[in-house]
Scaffold this active site. Structure first.
Site, short mmCIF file in Angstrom:
data_model
loop_
_atom_site.label_atom_id
_atom_site.label_comp_id
_atom_site.label_asym_id
_atom_site.label_seq_id
_atom_site.Cartn_x
_atom_site.Cartn_y
_atom_site.Cartn_z
N ASN A 154 0.85 -1.20 0.00
CA ASN A 154 0.00 0.00 0.00
C ASN A 154 0.88 1.25 0.00
O ASN A 154 1.93 1.26 0.63
CB ASN A 154 -0.97 -0.01 1.19
CG ASN A 154 -0.27 0.21 2.51
OD1 ASN A 154 0.75 -0.40 2.77
ND2 ASN A 154 -0.80 1.09 3.33
N GLY A 230 5.33 -3.24 7.12
CA GLY A 230 4.50 -4.37 6.68
C GLY A 230 3.73 -4.94 7.85
O GLY A 230 3.33 -4.20 8.76
N SER A 231 3.52 -6.23 7.84
CA SER A 231 2.65 -6.85 8.84
C SER A 231 3.46 -7.35 10.05
O SER A 231 4.66 -7.65 9.93
CB SER A 231 1.93 -8.04 8.21
OG SER A 231 2.87 -9.00 7.82
N GLU A 252 7.49 -0.74 11.07
CA GLU A 252 6.25 0.06 11.06
C GLU A 252 5.16 -0.90 10.61
O GLU A 252 5.14 -1.33 9.45
CB GLU A 252 6.40 1.25 10.12
CG GLU A 252 7.45 2.23 10.64
CD GLU A 252 7.70 3.41 9.72
OE1 GLU A 252 7.20 3.42 8.59
OE2 GLU A 252 8.41 4.33 10.16
N CYS A 285 -2.72 1.90 7.06
CA CYS A 285 -2.36 1.42 8.40
C CYS A 285 -2.85 2.36 9.50
O CYS A 285 -3.18 1.93 10.59
CB CYS A 285 -0.86 1.23 8.49
SG CYS A 285 0.04 2.75 8.09
N GLU A 459 10.79 6.21 13.21
CA GLU A 459 11.45 6.90 12.11
C GLU A 459 10.84 8.30 12.05
O GLU A 459 10.07 8.69 12.91
CB GLU A 459 11.30 6.11 10.81
CG GLU A 459 12.06 4.78 10.89
CD GLU A 459 12.31 4.13 9.56
OE1 GLU A 459 12.66 4.82 8.60
OE2 GLU A 459 12.16 2.89 9.48
P1 NAD Z 1 3.79 -8.08 4.44
O1 NAD Z 1 4.39 -8.14 5.80
O2 NAD Z 1 3.11 -9.26 3.91
O3 NAD Z 1 4.91 -7.69 3.36
C1 NAD Z 1 5.69 -6.52 3.48
C2 NAD Z 1 6.99 -6.70 2.74
O4 NAD Z 1 7.76 -7.73 3.39
C3 NAD Z 1 6.85 -7.14 1.28
O5 NAD Z 1 7.81 -6.48 0.50
C4 NAD Z 1 7.17 -8.63 1.36
O6 NAD Z 1 7.66 -9.14 0.15
C5 NAD Z 1 8.24 -8.64 2.42
N1 NAD Z 1 8.45 -9.93 3.10
C6 NAD Z 1 7.56 -10.91 3.32
N2 NAD Z 1 8.15 -11.94 3.98
C7 NAD Z 1 9.44 -11.58 4.18
C8 NAD Z 1 10.55 -12.21 4.83
N3 NAD Z 1 10.45 -13.41 5.40
N4 NAD Z 1 11.72 -11.55 4.86
C9 NAD Z 1 11.84 -10.33 4.32
N5 NAD Z 1 10.84 -9.69 3.68
C10 NAD Z 1 9.64 -10.31 3.62
O7 NAD Z 1 2.83 -6.81 4.46
P2 NAD Z 1 1.86 -6.30 3.31
O8 NAD Z 1 0.69 -7.22 3.22
O9 NAD Z 1 2.67 -6.01 2.08
O10 NAD Z 1 1.41 -4.90 3.89
C11 NAD Z 1 0.29 -4.71 4.68
C12 NAD Z 1 0.69 -4.49 6.12
O11 NAD Z 1 1.59 -3.37 6.21
C13 NAD Z 1 -0.50 -4.13 6.99
O12 NAD Z 1 -0.40 -4.78 8.22
C14 NAD Z 1 -0.34 -2.62 7.18
O13 NAD Z 1 -0.97 -2.10 8.31
C15 NAD Z 1 1.15 -2.49 7.25
N6 NAD Z 1 1.58 -1.12 6.99
C16 NAD Z 1 2.10 -0.39 8.03
C17 NAD Z 1 2.50 0.94 7.82
C18 NAD Z 1 3.09 1.76 8.93
O14 NAD Z 1 3.70 2.79 8.64
N7 NAD Z 1 2.95 1.38 10.19
C19 NAD Z 1 2.35 1.51 6.55
C20 NAD Z 1 1.80 0.74 5.53
C21 NAD Z 1 1.43 -0.58 5.76
#
Ligand code: NAD
Length: 482
Positions: A154, A230-231, A252, A285, A459
């Site tokens: 996103n 990410g998550s 984050e 998020c 950050e």
């Molecule tokens: P995700 O955790 O599935 O993936 C995020 C990234 O991590 C991707 O690039 C993915 O390829 C990579 N990844 C996955 N497994 C990995 C591993 N084992 N080692 C290294 N990299 C790996 O998250 P998503 O579905 O892409 O994003 C949605 C999530 O992100 C939601 O929970 C959302 O709330 C969060 N988010 C948080 C913020 C914030 O600033 N706090 C901002 C945007 C999104």
């Protein structure tokens, strides 16, 4: 290949050159899932090793440029982004389905602002100096070394620039891995960095699946910082890899923000803001997805909220009339549907929406759910879709208790007409960011991050520069005059 009339490379960008992988992964447009946008190179362990190697080679000379030397490059890159707003906005819109108009007017140029802001901040940093115990003390920031930046699907361009800019400004070289569901704007960023003359190896972009190339990047012991968005699930895996190499990492993560409306609030503003939580199909998020209302305002709030929500237009993100875009991917749509179906089965009440908008697209209707209990899954877990919950409270203490009752703590929104209450509740809500009578206003110099499972570290502004640096104290013995 060409996307929206602009050339976009489907390959990695390593050491200033394009490098392809034999394996590829498919990228489709959420606007029309039958449209394949690209087959993108899927990196592996060797790709990760090559990218980190390139970042290591460039590290010393990039660090040696100092903040002003690096600032020249970062400002040039910002200028290149500003000149490419149109094509970047169209590519991002096709790739991720964010609304085109908001990309054109705000989101892409925020990427350029990220680079300028961090160039300024890094230059402005004045070393902390003081005297004690017969010595003069000085604190210096040393570039930490190559950094890996991993971003979610996103807001991909905005988030990539938000994380890459401070790493580069602090003097670190970077390997960026964007998410596999929206990888294209990161590839354009690599081209712009190239055109802007960023030295080879300073910014590398690798494409591929998280569990493969992403996992290989974060496990590489030459990497000295990991910045992740990410998550929470992925953060746990990355945290384990970071711990193995004793590497600081920031995370984050997701949110389940409360949006609290007190009886003394401007109910119209609160209702309008609540309906805005459906923007970007709730794939934000920071969204305030748990509406917490004072019992006395429920009726008036709902009437106004329904009117604002009825005014939303679900449609093609390129159409200026559209306010709600499709979800990113069929798997994500199925995930959102799963949450709502489980809520129904658990006895929660779906007050509006709760279904796909039409059978042939990835839209999901703006949905409001009254949970049977605060323990309901729909209250406690991030859906990351256009799904809000509605709960009421009897008094301020209950509002705060409900606000703080999930494991998340990224953001909170408070609507009140009382300054004293704003101060009290603003302090009591456990979150990295709390907005009072406003939403999504951001200052780049403010710390950004989450409490609980919403994140680790901060950050933003100097906090990001500190994270990307090794702080060093140098002590000089003071000359004594007898
Ligand atoms: P995700 O955790 O599935 O993936 C995020 C990234 O991590 C991707 O690039 C993915 O390829 C990579 N990844 C996955 N497994 C990995 C591993 N084992 N080692 C290294 N990299 C790996 O998250 P998503 O579905 O892409 O994003 C949605 C999530 O992100 C939601 O929970 C959302 O709330 C969060 N988010 C948080 C913020 C914030 O600033 N706090 C901002 C945007 C999104």
């Amino acid at each position: 290949m060409s996307v929206a009339g602009a050339a976009v490379s489907v390959d990695h960008y390593i050491g200033g050159r394009r490098v392809s992988s034999p394996e590829t992964f498919e990228v489709r447009s959420p606007l029309d899932w039958s449209t394949k946008l690209a087959d993108v190179s899927a990196g592996d362990g060797a790709t990760a090793a090559a990218a980190v190697g390139a970042a290591c080679e460039a590290a010393e000379s990039w660090a040696a440029l100092g903040p002003s030397g690096r600032g020249v490059h970062l400002r040039r890159l910002a200028g290149a982004i500003d000149e490419t707003v149109g094509p970047l906005a169209e590519i991002e819109c096709l790739d991720m389905a964010m609304l085109l108009e908001s990309l054109q007017k705000r989101v892409i140029s925020r990427g350029a602002r990220n680079f300028r802001a961090y160039a300024d901040l890094a230059e402005a940093h004045s070393e902390r100096v003081w005297s004690s115990n017969g010595t003069d003390n000085r604190v210096e920031r040393m570039p930490a070394g190559p950094a890996v930046v991993i971003t979610p699907w996103n807001a991909p361009f905005m988030l990539a620039t938000w994380k890459v800019a401070p790493a580069l400004a602090a003097g670190n070289t970077v390997v960026l891995k964007p998410a596999e569901w929206s990888p294209l704007s990161a590839s354009v960023l690599a081209d712009l960095a190239h055109e802007a003359g960023l030295p080879p190896g300073v910014l590398n972009v690798v494409q591929g699946l998280g569990a493969e190339v992403g996992a290989a990047l974060v496990a590489d012991e030459r990497v000295r910082r990991i910045s992740f968005t990410g998550s929470p699930e992925t953060a746990r895996a990355i945290g384990a890899a970071a711990a193995a190499n004793i590497v600081p990492f920031t995370a984050e993560l997701g949110g389940k923000g409360p949006l609290i409306v007190f009886e003394d609030a401007d109910i119209e503003a609160a209702a309008r803001t609540a309906a805005e939580q459906y923007d970007d199909s709730g794939q934000v998020c920071l969204a305030g997805t748990r509406l917490l209302l004072a019992e006395g305002v429920l009726e008036e709030f709902l009437e106004r909220f329904e009117a604002h929500t009825d005014a939303h237009v679900l449609g093609d993100s390129r159409d200026p009339a559209t306010t709600i875009s499709p979800l990113i991917h069929p798997d994500h749509l199925a995930r959102v549907e799963g949450f709502v179906e489980r809520a129904r089965r658990a006895g929660d009440t779906v007050l509006r929406g709760g279904r796909r908008h039409r059978p042939d697209g990835l839209w999901y209707e703006p949905t409001l759910i009254r949970p049977a209990s605060n323990d309901s899954e729909i209250v406690q877990r991030e859906v990351f879709g256009p799904v809000l919950t509605l709960q009421t409270f009897a008094d301020e203490a209950e509002a705060v208790r409900l606000a703080n009752s999930t494991r998340y703590g990224l953001s909170g929104v408070v609507f009140t007409g009382s300054q004293e209450r704003a101060e009290r509740v603003g302090r009591s809500v456990r979150a990295g960011t709390v907005w009072v009578n406003c939403f999504l206003v951001r200052d780049l110099t403010a710390p950004f991050g989450g409490c609980g499972i919403s994140g680790l570290g901060r950050e933003g502004g100097d906090y990001a520069l500190d994270f990307h640096s090794d702080l060093k104290t140098v002590q000089f013995r003071q000359e004594t005059t007898a």
